[in-house]
Design a protein around this motif. Structure first.
Motif, mmCIF file in Angstrom:
data_model
loop_
_atom_site.group_PDB
_atom_site.id
_atom_site.type_symbol
_atom_site.label_atom_id
_atom_site.label_comp_id
_atom_site.label_asym_id
_atom_site.label_seq_id
_atom_site.Cartn_x
_atom_site.Cartn_y
_atom_site.Cartn_z
ATOM 1 N N ILE A 329 0.837 -1.199 0.000
ATOM 2 C CA ILE A 329 0.000 0.000 0.000
ATOM 3 C C ILE A 329 0.872 1.249 0.000
ATOM 4 C CG2 ILE A 329 -1.777 1.289 1.232
ATOM 5 C CD1 ILE A 329 -2.726 -1.315 -0.023
ATOM 6 N N ARG A 330 0.649 2.114 -1.012
ATOM 7 C CA ARG A 330 1.396 3.369 -1.109
ATOM 8 C C ARG A 330 0.499 4.593 -1.001
ATOM 9 N NH1 ARG A 330 4.346 3.878 -6.376
ATOM 10 N NH2 ARG A 330 5.026 5.797 -5.355
ATOM 11 N N ALA A 331 -0.805 4.404 -1.245
ATOM 12 C CA ALA A 331 -1.728 5.536 -1.215
ATOM 13 C C ALA A 331 -3.007 5.142 -0.493
ATOM 14 C CB ALA A 331 -2.051 6.003 -2.631
ATOM 15 N N VAL A 332 -3.547 6.084 0.278
ATOM 16 C CA VAL A 332 -4.830 5.881 0.952
ATOM 17 C C VAL A 332 -5.770 6.965 0.439
ATOM 18 C CG1 VAL A 332 -6.045 5.677 3.141
ATOM 19 C CG2 VAL A 332 -3.642 4.975 2.976
ATOM 20 N N LEU A 333 -6.831 6.526 -0.233
ATOM 21 C CA LEU A 333 -7.782 7.432 -0.865
ATOM 22 C C LEU A 333 -9.140 7.304 -0.172
ATOM 23 C CD1 LEU A 333 -6.856 6.600 -4.571
ATOM 24 C CD2 LEU A 333 -5.839 8.314 -3.081
ATOM 25 N N PHE A 334 -9.925 8.378 -0.238
ATOM 26 C CA PHE A 334 -11.172 8.434 0.516
ATOM 27 C C PHE A 334 -12.313 8.953 -0.342
ATOM 28 C CE2 PHE A 334 -7.699 9.062 3.461
ATOM 29 C CZ PHE A 334 -8.050 8.349 4.595
ATOM 30 N N LYS A 438 0.687 8.481 0.141
ATOM 31 C CA LYS A 438 -0.002 9.503 -0.630
ATOM 32 C C LYS A 438 -1.471 9.501 -0.241
ATOM 33 C CE LYS A 438 3.184 9.523 -4.531
ATOM 34 N NZ LYS A 438 3.335 9.563 -6.004
ATOM 35 N N THR A 439 -2.099 10.671 -0.333
ATOM 36 C CA THR A 439 -3.492 10.781 0.091
ATOM 37 C C THR A 439 -4.316 11.439 -1.004
ATOM 38 O OG1 THR A 439 -3.074 12.933 1.133
ATOM 39 C CG2 THR A 439 -2.866 10.983 2.527
ATOM 40 N N GLY A 440 -5.596 11.117 -1.021
ATOM 41 C CA GLY A 440 -6.459 11.714 -2.023
ATOM 42 C C GLY A 440 -7.921 11.469 -1.738
ATOM 43 N N ILE A 441 -8.757 12.113 -2.529
ATOM 44 C CA ILE A 441 -10.210 11.983 -2.438
ATOM 45 C C ILE A 441 -10.758 11.713 -3.825
ATOM 46 C CG2 ILE A 441 -12.364 13.285 -2.077
ATOM 47 C CD1 ILE A 441 -11.016 14.654 0.293
ATOM 48 N N ILE A 442 -11.664 10.748 -3.925
ATOM 49 C CA ILE A 442 -12.429 10.498 -5.148
ATOM 50 C C ILE A 442 -13.894 10.604 -4.748
ATOM 51 C CG2 ILE A 442 -12.907 8.911 -7.036
ATOM 52 C CD1 ILE A 442 -10.278 7.473 -6.356
ATOM 53 N N THR A 443 -14.592 11.590 -5.293
ATOM 54 C CA THR A 443 -15.956 11.845 -4.850
ATOM 55 C C THR A 443 -16.888 12.078 -6.022
ATOM 56 O OG1 THR A 443 -17.346 13.317 -3.497
ATOM 57 C CG2 THR A 443 -15.426 14.299 -4.537
#
Length: 545
Positions: A329-334, A438-443
């Motif tokens: 796991i390299r990125a956690v997206l929300f 890395k962090t991000g949002i997909i909405t």
């Protein structure tokens, strides 16, 4: 729809006719404007913070001030700024401004007003021409002859005229203010991940494809050529791993930026090979996002040696854009609503605003009944909002209601103002970044509504990526929207943890894209999707990592 107006510094804006002093013509009292002031050469995180304060302003009579950006017809490089060059195309700027809720882009001839004193600028331009009721600027804003006016002087000159002044403090990323010069430096050094984070969106070349010598096609690696316009920021010359949008999908590719020393070019050029695509793109604008710098540009002894290197670059680009399946796991997206914010709590605050504005004399029991009805009918946001409001009008017998389009537009501004982040949302994002993820949002949702939520919430500076379905015209659970986010991050889908609350849009969508879905049940829902870990608080993510 964004309306662009050019102002020559003398004649009134469209619809204004009243003559003023000194031979100038100023506008009669028209609809008040809330105006964002600045150059906005990139519309980065700091610019977004300024512009968002100028959008959605409510006037005492309940109407909304026109949201405007006031800047210059001259591009950044033509103004007295050292080393300035464009970070964004006119088309990209218009799209971003419209997504922020800006209604008017007013561009003035800099030469026509450059000699205005600070007082003349405030009185003649802000008050008499723009009818500004609020002006918003950054902490380092300067105006008037020689740039002698600053934010403090702006406040003192505007106060007697009844103009509210909002000075936005610097937006900090990694402890330093976000600025166009900082972003230019990063791009010129090839540090695309950092530049994209400060921009609040991926740095993307979006220029027309022109014909070339078709040498790449002869070599079995067909490419597209996009000349870089004069005065546009020049990324470090060399080879980049990229994601490119072609054929309705985001694909990995390789872009050489420079002058092609092996075969020659007339000027700086972006030449891109797009994997698994062989269509005709001539004359079209093709968005090419620079994900990672791979190597400097260099001259090869032969075309055959160049072909061999292109194939090697393609393999490296695939790893850089699509990642490696064995990376972990390299990125956690929300997701955003009901994952990072309590959507129901935010919506109830909007309901309080709505009922107080339009039904101030309603008895308390009836107001509460309507409040709960609004929440229930809203179905967690999974509604067509035009139909939603029309059904309320009919249910309540509201025959003199405003136009439903006006109510919906107001909703897109007001609802985000009541964003209700879960207390641990920002701390968890910060800790993830500290741990190297890395962090991000997909909405899902309309561009203005969801982007405004991200801006008002203050989360955007904590993100490496923010993907809104209204911008992409691709919606969850379509796996393409998940793949786009991962590709722009340069991370394999299999190396992404995706946290969301919706069993289909979030859990099934992320799984179908190859991500690892995590179901968050923060509000005690009696839903438990099979095959996905279930958490009840954001802090439980760390146990899964």
């Amino acid at each position: 729809m964004l309306k662009t107006m050019i102002w020559d510094g003398k004649t009134p804006l469209p619809g204004d006719t009243a003559p003023g002093r000194d031979g100038r013509v100023f506008g009669k009292a028209g609809k008040p404007r809330a105006v964002a002031l600045g150059i906005f050469d990139g519309i980065h995180l700091g610019h977004r913070a300024v512009i968002s304060r100028a959008t959605g302003m409510e006037l005492p009579d309940g109407s909304r001030a026109a949201a405007a950006v006031f800047t210059f017809t001259q591009p950044a490089w033509a103004l007295p700024k050292d080393g300035a060059c464009s970070l964004i195309t006119e088309e990209q700027r218009a799209a971003v401004l419209e997504g922020l809720g800006v209604e008017e882009l007013i561009q003035a001839d800099f030469n026509a007003i450059r000699d205005c004193s600070p007082q003349e600028f405030v009185e003649d331009v802000l008050k008499n021409t723009l009818h500004a009721c609020r002006v918003c600027c950054g902490f380092n804003y300067h105006f008037g002859r020689g740039g002698k006016g600053d934010a403090d002087l702006l406040r003192s000159l505007c106060a007697p005229l009844g103009i509210e002044v909002v000075v936005v403090p610097p937006v900090l990323v990694d402890g330093e203010p976000v600025s166009a010069s900082r972003i230019r430096r990063l791009i010129e050094e090839g540090r695309m991940e950092e530049a994209s984070r400060l921009l609040g969106r991926p740095f993307t070349l979006d220029f027309p494809v022109v014909g070339g010598r078709k040498l790449g096609r002869l070599l079995g690696t067909p490419t597209i050529n996009q000349p870089l316009p004069p005065h546009f920021v020049l990324p470090r010359f060399g080879v980049y791993a990229v994601s490119a949008e072609a054929g309705g999908k985001v694909r990995h590719g390789v872009t050489n930026i420079g002058v092609r020393p092996t075969v020659g070019a007339e000027g700086p050029l972006a030449e891109t090979w797009i994997a698994d695509f062989d269509g005709d793109l001539y004359g079209r604008n093709v968005p090419v996002t620079l994900v990672k710098f791979l190597r400097p540009e260099r001259r090869f002894e032969s075309v055959e040696a160049l072909q061999k290197q292109i194939l090697l670059d393609g393999k490296e680009a695939r790893r850089a854009v699509l990642g490696e399946d064995a990376e972990g796991i390299r990125a956690v997206l929300f997701d955003f609503d009901d994952t990072l914010q309590d959507r129901a709590a935010a919506f109830l605050q909007y309901c309080d605003f709505f009922l107080q504005k339009y039904f101030p004399g309603l008895p308390a029991p009836e107001k509460e009944r309507r409040r709960q009805e609004m929440l229930q009918k809203n179905n967690g946001g999974y509604v067509n909002y035009i139909d939603y409001f029309l059904s309320l009008f009919e249910e309540w017998g509201w025959t003199d209601a405003p136009e439903v389009g006006d109510i919906y537009r107001e909703f897109q501004f007001r609802f985000p103002d009541y964003v209700a982040l879960l207390p641990e949302a920002a701390p968890v994002l910060r800790e993830l970044r500290q741990k190297g993820y890395k962090t991000g949002i997909i909405t899902n949702g309309p561009s203005l509504l969801q982007n405004r939520k991200l801006d008002v919430s203050g989360l955007r500076p904590l993100l490496d990526i923010a993907v809104v379905s209204g911008d992409e015209m691709v919606h969850k659970p379509d796996p393409e929207i998940f793949r786009r986010a991962a590709a722009r991050l340069g991370v394999a889908c299999s190396s992404c943890l995706y946290v969301g609350d919706h069993p289909v849009n979030d859990i099934q969508g992320a799984r179908s894209a190859g991500m690892h879905p995590v179901y968050i049940n923060a509000f005690g829902a009696d839903v438990h999707p099979a095959g996905a870990p279930e958490i009840h608080a954001l802090t439980e993510i760390f146990a899964l990592l």
